[in-house]
Write a protein that holds these residues in place. Structure first.
Motif, PDB file in Angstrom:
ATOM      1  N   THR A  49       0.849  -1.130  -0.459  1.00 40.82           N
ATOM      2  CA  THR A  49       0.008   0.297  -0.031  1.00 40.82           C
ATOM      3  C   THR A  49       0.736   1.505   0.219  1.00 40.82           C
ATOM      4  O   THR A  49       0.539   2.278  -0.822  1.00 40.82           O
ATOM      5  N   ASP A  50       1.780   1.002   0.579  1.00 39.33           N
ATOM      6  CA  ASP A  50       2.464   1.958   0.496  1.00 39.33           C
ATOM      7  C   ASP A  50       3.574   3.224  -0.527  1.00 39.33           C
ATOM      8  O   ASP A  50       3.893   4.192  -0.961  1.00 39.33           O
ATOM      9  N   GLU A  53       0.630   4.689  -2.327  1.00 37.32           N
ATOM     10  CA  GLU A  53       0.596   6.452  -0.736  1.00 37.32           C
ATOM     11  C   GLU A  53       1.462   7.387  -1.411  1.00 37.32           C
ATOM     12  O   GLU A  53       1.608   8.798  -2.065  1.00 37.32           O
ATOM     13  N   ALA A  54       2.764   6.401  -1.845  1.00 35.92           N
ATOM     14  CA  ALA A  54       4.533   7.560  -2.260  1.00 35.92           C
ATOM     15  C   ALA A  54       4.032   7.980  -3.758  1.00 35.92           C
ATOM     16  O   ALA A  54       4.365   9.130  -3.635  1.00 35.92           O
ATOM     17  N   THR A  58      -1.404  10.986  -1.122  1.00 34.73           N
ATOM     18  CA  THR A  58      -2.431  10.585  -0.632  1.00 34.73           C
ATOM     19  C   THR A  58      -3.532  11.216  -0.294  1.00 34.73           C
ATOM     20  O   THR A  58      -4.696  11.430   0.323  1.00 34.73           O
ATOM     21  N   LYS A  78       0.375  -4.779   5.017  1.00 30.78           N
ATOM     22  CA  LYS A  78      -0.382  -3.631   4.385  1.00 30.78           C
ATOM     23  C   LYS A  78      -0.475  -3.782   2.370  1.00 30.78           C
ATOM     24  O   LYS A  78       0.355  -3.189   2.049  1.00 30.78           O
TER      25      LYS A  78
END
Length: 421
Positions: A49-50, A53-54, A58, A78
């Protein structure tokens, strides 16, 4: 009687007749991408998931409310079903040090997933074909991708249904300055903003420019334009791109309101748009993203790319005539078990010659089998019955030529077909 289990909303099957169109599209892409020297890379459907998001940001709708994410039960990781392809491709390039020996040009294809409202041309499982170039700063890299897409639309027969819009959104400093200017302008017009625009105002104000709300269009048309205040280097980059496109007879329209909701874009942005799919008019879009590789842990690396929404292209192609590329060349009618055995042997010998052959496998009458032969769109029907077996003959009907029927020796069948297809 048990209840029928249905597919999940927004997840769908691709019927064989549509799959044929899909194959036509993909084979056209593969042929053209090969001509331009792009290499295919396979990417996983599930990523950390990161990464999104990165990479995506976000404060985008994708990350805030559209991703299918969960915590893995085994190790608490995640995880997310990929909502787009660029971030995963960049991750693969960084992880595999794929630019170690210099620039690289890649493409990928597959399913993406977003939890959003289902409508024509917009599903929760959808498919994209993405193209990414890494390590190339010159605007000729942007131009090459646009010119390649222009060639693809011609190959698909869609050049009159799709038009190109382009813009430049400058560099990071230009966008930051413009962002403040845009927020100030929108705050002066708060009474015109809808709820969605107000939600985006301080998180992602550029996305407000994409709004289709008719009550906001006049206000948006009067909003400051980013391209009017970009730095000189970015301006020269864009002017060179436009010149290359013009030199190669690629028609385009400058759309000063065209931006990107994803954080990683800079300079060139473009979209190919159709008026035949209602609100889902964008069939391909992309641009330059020179900051993303470093943002995801790599060395500073220039990059640009685009993605094609495959389902939307398929909708445009459904009414197009794709010719006979997916029809059998030959349909073999056979009467009785011994005739079927012979039909299999004949079919295999014809397939050795690279012909597409369908053999009738049921025990239907001669009349019903001939109807199937005609419906199959095969060019030629071969007929094997008891008399043909006894005399080592095959009846040949030229379905698509003049409909004539002739008797051919079994030993001569391949040469006869070679002369008639």
């Amino acid at each position: 009687m048990a209840n029928k289990i249905q597919s999940i909303k927004g997840f769908y099957d691709v019927a064989p007749d549509i799959q044929k169109i899909w194959r036509f599209f993909e084979s056209s892409c593969l042929s053209i991408f090969d001509q331009y020297g792009f290499e295919e890379i396979g990417l996983p459907i599930i990523e950390a998931t990161d990464l999104f998001e990165a990479g995506v940001g976000t404060h985008t709708d994708i990350v805030e409310k559209e991703m299918y994410s969960w915590v893995d039960k085994l190790n608490d990781d995640k995880l997310t079903l990929r909502p787009e392809g660029t971030a995963g491709c960049v991750r693969a390039v960084v992880q595999g040090s794929l630019t170690y020996n210099g620039p690289i040009k890649l493409f990928y294809r597959g399913a993406m997933f977003r939890h959003e409202n289902v409508q024509k041309g917009r599903q929760r499982q959808f498919h994209q074909l993405g193209v990414e170039s890494f390590g190339l700063t010159d605007p000729s890299s942007d131009a090459e991708q646009i010119i390649m897409l222009n060639r693809l639309w011609k190959a698909l027969g869609l050049e009159k249904k799709i038009h190109l819009e382009i813009n430049s959104i400058g560099d990071a400093a230009d966008r930051e300055k413009y962002r403040d200017e845009l927020i100030h302008y929108f705050e002066e017009n708060m009474d015109v903003l809808d709820d969605d625009a107000k939600r985006r105002l301080h998180k992602n104000p550029l996305r407000i420019l994409d709004s289709k709300n008719p009550l906001m269009q006049d206000m948006l048309d009067k909003a400051p334009k980013l391209i009017d205040s970009i730095n000189e280097e970015a301006k020269n980059h864009f002017n060179t791109l436009c010149q290359i496109l013009s030199d190669n007879q690629v028609n385009f329209k400058l759309n000063k309101r065209l931006v990107r909701g994803l954080d990683y874009y800079n300079r060139t942005v473009f979209e190919w748009i159709t008026s035949e799919l209602g609100s889902q008019g964008t069939v391909a879009g992309g641009g330059r993203y020179d900051y993303l590789v470093e943002r995801l842990g790599g060395k500073p690396t220039a990059a640009c790319g685009f993605a094609i929404g495959i389902e939307r292209i398929i909708l445009l192609l459904e009414n197009a005539s794709l010719g006979s590329s997916f029809y059998p060349d030959i349909y073999i009618v056979n009467l009785g078990n011994e005739s079927r055995d012979k039909a299999f042997m004949i079919a295999e010998s014809l397939r050795d010659q690279s012909y597409k052959v369908s053999v009738n496998l049921d025990s239907g009458s001669f009349k019903s089998q001939m109807k199937k032969a005609d419906k199959s769109n095969a060019k030629i029907a071969l007929i094997i019955g008891e008399n043909e077996l006894k005399n080592k003959l095959i009846q040949v009907k030229l379905i698509r030529k003049d409909g004539s029927q002739t008797e051919v020796k079994e030993s001569d069948i391949i040469s006869f077909i070679n002369n008639n297809i």
